[in-house]
Scaffold this active site. Structure first.
Site, PDB file in Angstrom:
ATOM      1  N   SER A  50       0.829  -1.198   0.000  1.00 43.76           N
ATOM      2  CA  SER A  50       0.000   0.000   0.000  1.00 43.76           C
ATOM      3  C   SER A  50       0.869   1.257   0.000  1.00 43.76           C
ATOM      4  O   SER A  50       1.622   1.491  -0.934  1.00 43.76           O
ATOM      5  CB  SER A  50      -0.960  -0.052   1.195  1.00 43.76           C
ATOM      6  N   ASP A  58      -9.732  -6.297  -3.499  1.00 45.25           N
ATOM      7  CA  ASP A  58      -9.322  -5.112  -2.748  1.00 45.25           C
ATOM      8  C   ASP A  58     -10.409  -4.049  -2.843  1.00 45.25           C
ATOM      9  O   ASP A  58     -10.669  -3.505  -3.919  1.00 45.25           O
ATOM     10  CB  ASP A  58      -8.002  -4.579  -3.322  1.00 45.25           C
ATOM     11  N   HIS A  88      -7.564  -5.841   0.884  1.00 47.51           N
ATOM     12  CA  HIS A  88      -6.376  -4.992   0.842  1.00 47.51           C
ATOM     13  C   HIS A  88      -5.255  -5.494   1.753  1.00 47.51           C
ATOM     14  O   HIS A  88      -4.077  -5.467   1.372  1.00 47.51           O
ATOM     15  CB  HIS A  88      -6.769  -3.567   1.234  1.00 47.51           C
TER      16      HIS A  88
END
EC number: 3.5.1.9
Length: 263
Positions: A123, A203, A235
Site C-alpha cells: 500500500s 481489494d 487490501h
C-alpha cells in the site's frame, strides 16, 4: 524435520522516535546472502499497521529458505483523527527518510547488498519503495509492490475522500511529490531492477488503476515488470496469502539464476 524459526530481533535504527525500529531476521552471516525487506502500509498514519504486517510473509519464506535474511521496517507516522493522542506528527519527508535510514543501517551494520535483496512494499509502503528506488544505493534488485499506491494525484482523482490522509501525510504541496518520485525512479537501461505489481480484485480500497498506471510508466523506462492480479484477499489479507509468498520466491529464484550466469 521442522526448522524452528528464531523470533525476530527488534532493533532501533535511529534515535529520533520509538518508531525508528525494525524487526531483524538475521539468519546468515554470509555477505552474499539474499535479503527480503518489508515496508508496511497504512496510509502513512494507521498505528495498527506496523512492521508486524510483514511477519506472515517473512516467516513463510524463512520456513522454506532458512538461510535467508529478512527485515521488516517501522517508520514515523502522520497524525490520525481516530488516535489524536498517540503523538504521531510526522510529515513528508519523515516517512521516507526513516526508510532510507533503516536501509542504510542494514547495509552498514549487516552488509545487506542491493543486488542481493528484494524490497516488498504494501500500500503506502509500495509508494515508498519506489521513492527510494534510486536513493542512496538503497534500492533492491527486485521491488514487489503489493496493493500499492503509486501516484497520489491519480489516487485522489479516483477517491476524493483520500485527499484527507494524503494531505495529512504530505502537506499542502502533496501534488508535487509524484514528480519527485518519477524523477528518482531508475531507468531499466541504467540498471534498474525487476518489478512485480501484485493486486487483488477483492481489494475494496484500491482498484487496479494504480498498478496498471505504474506498470505502464515503468515499462516506458525499460524496466522488466510482472503484473499479478490472481491473488486472493482484501487490501490487507493479501499479505497473509500463499500467492504473495510464491511471488517473492520467484523473484529470489530469478536473482539466483542471474547470479549463476555471472559466475
Amino acid at each position: 524435520m521442522t526448522t524452528t524459526l528464531k523470533p525476530p530481533q527488534e532493533l532501533p535504527y535511529g534515535s529520533a522516535h520509538p518508531l525508528q525500529s525494525l524487526d531483524l531476521y538475521h539468519q546468515n552471516l554470509d555477505p552474499n546472502t539474499y535479503w527480503v525487506i518489508f515496508i508496511h502500509g497504512g496510509a502513512w498514519r494507521d498505528p495498527k499497521m506496523t512492521k508486524s504486517s510483514g511477519h506472515p510473509l517473512i516467516c513463510s519464506l524463512l520456513s522454506k529458505y532458512p538461510h535467508l535474511n529478512a527485515a521488516s521496517i517501522n517508520y514515523r507516522l502522520s497524525p490520525h483523527p481516530c488516535y489524536p493522542s498517540n503523538g504521531n506528527v510526522a510529515r513528508h519527508p519523515n516517512h521516507i527518510d526513516d526508510v532510507r535510514l533503516a536501509l542504510s543501517f542494514l547495509q552498514e551494520r549487516y552488509s545487506m547488498k542491493r543486488e542481493k535483496s528484494v524490497l516488498v512494499g504494501h500500500s503506502a509502503g509500495a509508494y515508498m519503495a519506489f521513492q527510494i528506488d534510486a536513493g542512496c544505493g538503497a534500492a533492491a534488485a527486485a521491488v514487489v509492490g503489493v496493493e500499492g499506491v503509486y501516484h497520489l494525484g491519480k489516487l485522489v482523482e479516483e477517491y476524493a475522500d483520500y485527499e484527507e490522509f494524503v494531505g495529512g501525510a504530505f502537506g499542502e504541496g502533496w501534488k508535487g511529490v509524484d514528480e519527485e518520485v518519477l524523477v528518482e525512479v531508475e531507468d531499466g537501461r541504467d540498471g534498474g531492477g525487476r518489478v512485480v505489481l501484485v493486486h487483488s480484485s477483492q481489494d475494496g480500497l484500491l482498484s487496479f488503476g494504480q498498478s496498471k498506471y505504474w506498470a505502464g510508466v515503468l515499462r516506458g523506462r525499460g524496466r522488466v515488470v510482472r503484473e499479478v492480479y490472481d491473488v486472493v484477499g482484501n487490501h490487507n489479507e493479501v499479505l497473509e496469502g500463499a500467492e504473495l509468498v510464491e511471488v517473492v520466491e520467484e523473484e529470489l529464484k530469478g536473482l539466483e539464476v542471474e547470479a549463476g550466469k555471472g559466475n
